[in-house]
Enzyme design. Structure first.
Site, PDB file in Angstrom:
ATOM      1  N   ARG A 170      -2.943  34.381  18.226  1.00 58.21           N
ATOM      2  CA  ARG A 170      -3.667  35.614  18.563  1.00 58.21           C
ATOM      3  C   ARG A 170      -5.158  35.518  18.270  1.00 58.21           C
ATOM      4  O   ARG A 170      -6.021  36.196  18.772  1.00 58.21           O
ATOM      5  CB  ARG A 170      -2.986  36.863  17.599  1.00 58.21           C
ATOM      6  CG  ARG A 170      -1.542  37.257  18.073  1.00 58.21           C
ATOM      7  CD  ARG A 170      -1.028  38.287  17.105  1.00 58.21           C
ATOM      8  NE  ARG A 170      -1.814  39.471  16.938  1.00 58.21           N
ATOM      9  CZ  ARG A 170      -1.843  40.510  17.719  1.00 58.21           C
ATOM     10  NH1 ARG A 170      -0.899  40.695  18.607  1.00 58.21           N
ATOM     11  NH2 ARG A 170      -2.705  41.567  17.339  1.00 58.21           N
ATOM     12  N   ARG A 174     -13.373  29.414  17.508  1.00 62.16           N
ATOM     13  CA  ARG A 174     -14.639  29.094  18.418  1.00 62.16           C
ATOM     14  C   ARG A 174     -15.491  28.100  17.720  1.00 62.16           C
ATOM     15  O   ARG A 174     -15.873  28.193  16.499  1.00 62.16           O
ATOM     16  CB  ARG A 174     -15.394  30.275  18.686  1.00 62.16           C
ATOM     17  CG  ARG A 174     -14.605  31.289  19.448  1.00 62.16           C
ATOM     18  CD  ARG A 174     -15.326  32.475  20.049  1.00 62.16           C
ATOM     19  NE  ARG A 174     -14.737  33.658  20.449  1.00 62.16           N
ATOM     20  CZ  ARG A 174     -14.580  34.645  19.608  1.00 62.16           C
ATOM     21  NH1 ARG A 174     -15.303  34.780  18.508  1.00 62.16           N
ATOM     22  NH2 ARG A 174     -13.861  35.786  20.177  1.00 62.16           N
ATOM     23  N   ARG A 247       8.154  44.727   9.775  1.00 67.63           N
ATOM     24  CA  ARG A 247       7.469  44.859   8.563  1.00 67.63           C
ATOM     25  C   ARG A 247       6.815  46.088   8.524  1.00 67.63           C
ATOM     26  O   ARG A 247       6.498  46.715   9.588  1.00 67.63           O
ATOM     27  CB  ARG A 247       6.165  43.862   8.715  1.00 67.63           C
ATOM     28  CG  ARG A 247       6.458  42.344   8.501  1.00 67.63           C
ATOM     29  CD  ARG A 247       7.379  41.945   7.418  1.00 67.63           C
ATOM     30  NE  ARG A 247       6.288  42.040   6.231  1.00 67.63           N
ATOM     31  CZ  ARG A 247       6.528  41.825   5.021  1.00 67.63           C
ATOM     32  NH1 ARG A 247       7.924  41.897   4.523  1.00 67.63           N
ATOM     33  NH2 ARG A 247       5.692  41.767   3.942  1.00 67.63           N
ATOM     34  N   ARG A 278      -5.807  44.172   3.333  1.00 70.71           N
ATOM     35  CA  ARG A 278      -7.028  44.314   3.947  1.00 70.71           C
ATOM     36  C   ARG A 278      -7.613  45.571   3.368  1.00 70.71           C
ATOM     37  O   ARG A 278      -6.621  46.480   2.890  1.00 70.71           O
ATOM     38  CB  ARG A 278      -7.347  43.971   5.230  1.00 70.71           C
ATOM     39  CG  ARG A 278      -6.299  44.895   6.115  1.00 70.71           C
ATOM     40  CD  ARG A 278      -6.395  44.523   7.561  1.00 70.71           C
ATOM     41  NE  ARG A 278      -5.141  44.770   8.495  1.00 70.71           N
ATOM     42  CZ  ARG A 278      -4.890  44.544   9.394  1.00 70.71           C
ATOM     43  NH1 ARG A 278      -5.637  43.676  10.061  1.00 70.71           N
ATOM     44  NH2 ARG A 278      -3.764  45.038  10.185  1.00 70.71           N
ATOM     45  N   GLU A 298      -4.333  48.191   2.322  1.00 78.77           N
ATOM     46  CA  GLU A 298      -3.286  48.023   3.243  1.00 78.77           C
ATOM     47  C   GLU A 298      -2.206  47.103   2.637  1.00 78.77           C
ATOM     48  O   GLU A 298      -2.586  46.089   2.326  1.00 78.77           O
ATOM     49  CB  GLU A 298      -3.579  47.548   4.550  1.00 78.77           C
ATOM     50  CG  GLU A 298      -2.520  47.549   5.615  1.00 78.77           C
ATOM     51  CD  GLU A 298      -3.083  47.138   7.043  1.00 78.77           C
ATOM     52  OE1 GLU A 298      -4.193  47.699   7.366  1.00 78.77           O
ATOM     53  OE2 GLU A 298      -2.509  46.387   7.743  1.00 78.77           O
ATOM     54  N   TYR A 346       5.600  42.578  19.705  1.00 84.65           N
ATOM     55  CA  TYR A 346       4.323  42.756  19.088  1.00 84.65           C
ATOM     56  C   TYR A 346       3.223  42.904  20.014  1.00 84.65           C
ATOM     57  O   TYR A 346       2.398  41.947  20.525  1.00 84.65           O
ATOM     58  CB  TYR A 346       3.990  41.258  18.243  1.00 84.65           C
ATOM     59  CG  TYR A 346       3.105  41.404  17.366  1.00 84.65           C
ATOM     60  CD1 TYR A 346       2.211  42.468  17.070  1.00 84.65           C
ATOM     61  CD2 TYR A 346       2.588  40.063  16.546  1.00 84.65           C
ATOM     62  CE1 TYR A 346       0.914  42.523  16.190  1.00 84.65           C
ATOM     63  CE2 TYR A 346       1.594  40.163  15.516  1.00 84.65           C
ATOM     64  CZ  TYR A 346       0.726  41.409  15.306  1.00 84.65           C
ATOM     65  OH  TYR A 346      -0.286  41.308  14.522  1.00 84.65           O
ATOM     66  N   ASP A 348       0.063  44.514  21.730  1.00 90.87           N
ATOM     67  CA  ASP A 348      -1.210  45.344  21.524  1.00 90.87           C
ATOM     68  C   ASP A 348      -1.485  46.783  22.227  1.00 90.87           C
ATOM     69  O   ASP A 348      -0.789  46.812  23.195  1.00 90.87           O
ATOM     70  CB  ASP A 348      -2.545  44.313  21.767  1.00 90.87           C
ATOM     71  CG  ASP A 348      -2.746  43.390  20.824  1.00 90.87           C
ATOM     72  OD1 ASP A 348      -2.519  43.514  19.558  1.00 90.87           O
ATOM     73  OD2 ASP A 348      -3.282  42.206  21.082  1.00 90.87           O
TER      74      ASP A 348
END
Ligand code: UDP
Length: 365
Positions: A170, A174, A247, A278, A298, A346, A348
């Site tokens: 995901r 770069r 989860r 995070r 979190e 999962y 988006d």
């Protein structure tokens, strides 16, 4: 009597309800929570839209989906560029030339590529079989150890060797100085918040909140010709084949008497020891200028009955169990299962909307 009962007022349910209504169908939407918008729901605290169920950044390459959501909200220019904090060392995400420069001191794409190749070779990986091997072959051992291993094990509660490699795919890698987390043509946050966007989708449609479908299933089924079910598929079948693993996430949200806590919407704590994964500072999603700030730490945990399910654990074991539930679901000719929980996927946000629109094309002829 309704044509459709939509169970769940999240994105999948709201899109279906809107499209069905447009086609002249009579729709009732119910949700067991006391608010609409599912896990994209926002709540205003100190003038800041707080993402109550975790950060949601809309991004997509799908122009149809982008045009669709823009009918219900105007999007700002927010671009996700999280920062990773590894024991006080800060790195750019996703993995890009800034990250490689900080990690190894390399300054050119060629040097960075050589460094990754060298570490991948040393680890002896040819065909990655799990998340750990996939990660090392993408970015090398150093980045895996500092920025992936601890975070992933905290988020999923499983060793990286036990997890499927698609999860790490995901994230883009770069060899350019580009901190934009997503490889997406379109990105932003709906101005005024996600709840407002979903409210616009549901405008003029009957919605009943605090209604638990599974508790009064027979009664609800009697009210409509068809049901669009967006809850957990295993719960629908009363866990008769066993429970799928999810989860769950818990948030510790605090209002702080300062304008700027961390200078960024998301900072990931990528070591194994920090208990949270995070910290989100919500105001930065909308370039907030408030005097105070709201942050959420979190914490990730294994789901148990009674918790909110967030992430399906799409490994082999759960995939097989889902396939069995899917067989049962296909036999329910009055019910369509959709969304992250209904399809145990999962997804988006953009993919959920695309999948709902696809289903509408088949269903609403
Ligand atoms: N990940 C990581 N380090 C990070 C951020 C992400 O190792 O700092 C890995 C982790 O395995 C995670 C996956 O990348 O599960 C996908 O992250 P993403 O940000 O897409 O997850 P989400 O925002 O959906 O929680």
């Amino acid at each position: 009597m309704y044509d459709y009962l939509v169970v769940g007022a999240g994105l999948y349910g709201a899109v279906f309800a809107r499209e069905a209504t447009k086609k002249g169908k009579k729709v009732l939407v119910i949700d067991k929570r006391n608010h609409i918008a599912g896990n994209v729901h926002c709540e205003e605290i100190e003038g800041i839209n707080v993402h109550k169920y975790g950060a949601h950044i809309f991004h997509t390459n799908n122009k149809e989906v982008w045009n669709y959501v823009n009918k219900f909200a105007e999007f700002n220019r927010f671009t996700n560029s999280p920062v990773a904090n590894y024991k006080g060392e800060l790195y750019s995400l996703p993995f890009n030339m800034y990250t490689f420069n900080k990690m190894w001191g390399v300054t050119t794409p060629k040097e960075a590529a050589e460094k990754i190749e060298e570490q991948k070779k040393a680890a002896g990986i040819t065909e990655p079989k799990n998340l750990e091997e996939q990660a090392i072959s993408l970015v090398g051992t150093d980045i895996y150890e500092k920025l992936i291993k601890g975070y992933t094990q905290k988020q999923w509660g499983r060793a990286c060797t036990e997890l499927p490699s698609f999860i790490i795919k995901r994230l883009p890698v770069r060899l350019t100085f580009d901190n934009n987390y997503f490889n997406a043509l379109y990105q932003g946050i709906p101005m005024g918040g996600y709840t407002k966007m979903v409210e616009n989708m549901l405008e003029g449609i009957e919605v009943r909140l605090g209604e638990d479908y599974l508790e009064k299933k027979a009664e609800y089924d009697g009210m409509a010709d068809k049901v669009i079910y967006t809850g957990a598929i295993d719960a629908y079948f009363d866990y008769q084949l066993g429970t799928l693993e999810y989860r769950s996430v818990r948030f510790e949200t605090e209002v702080l008497d300062m304008p700027n806590f961390q200078g960024n919407a998301a900072v990931n704590y990528t070591d194994a020891e920090t208990p949270y994964t995070r910290i989100i500072e919500h105001k930065w999603f909308e370039f907030g200028t408030q005097e105070k700030t709201v942050i959420s730490k979190e914490y990730s945990s294994e789901w148990k009955k009674g918790d909110e399910p967030y992430y399906p654990v799409n490994d082999e074991k759960n995939g097989n169990l889902y396939a069995q539930y899917k067989e049962l679901a296909d036999k329910e000719d009055k019910v369509i299962f959709g969304g992250r929980l209904g399809e145990y996927k999962y997804y988006d946000m953009d993919a959920v909307i695309a999948s709902a629109l696809d289903m509408c094309k088949k269903e609403l002829v």
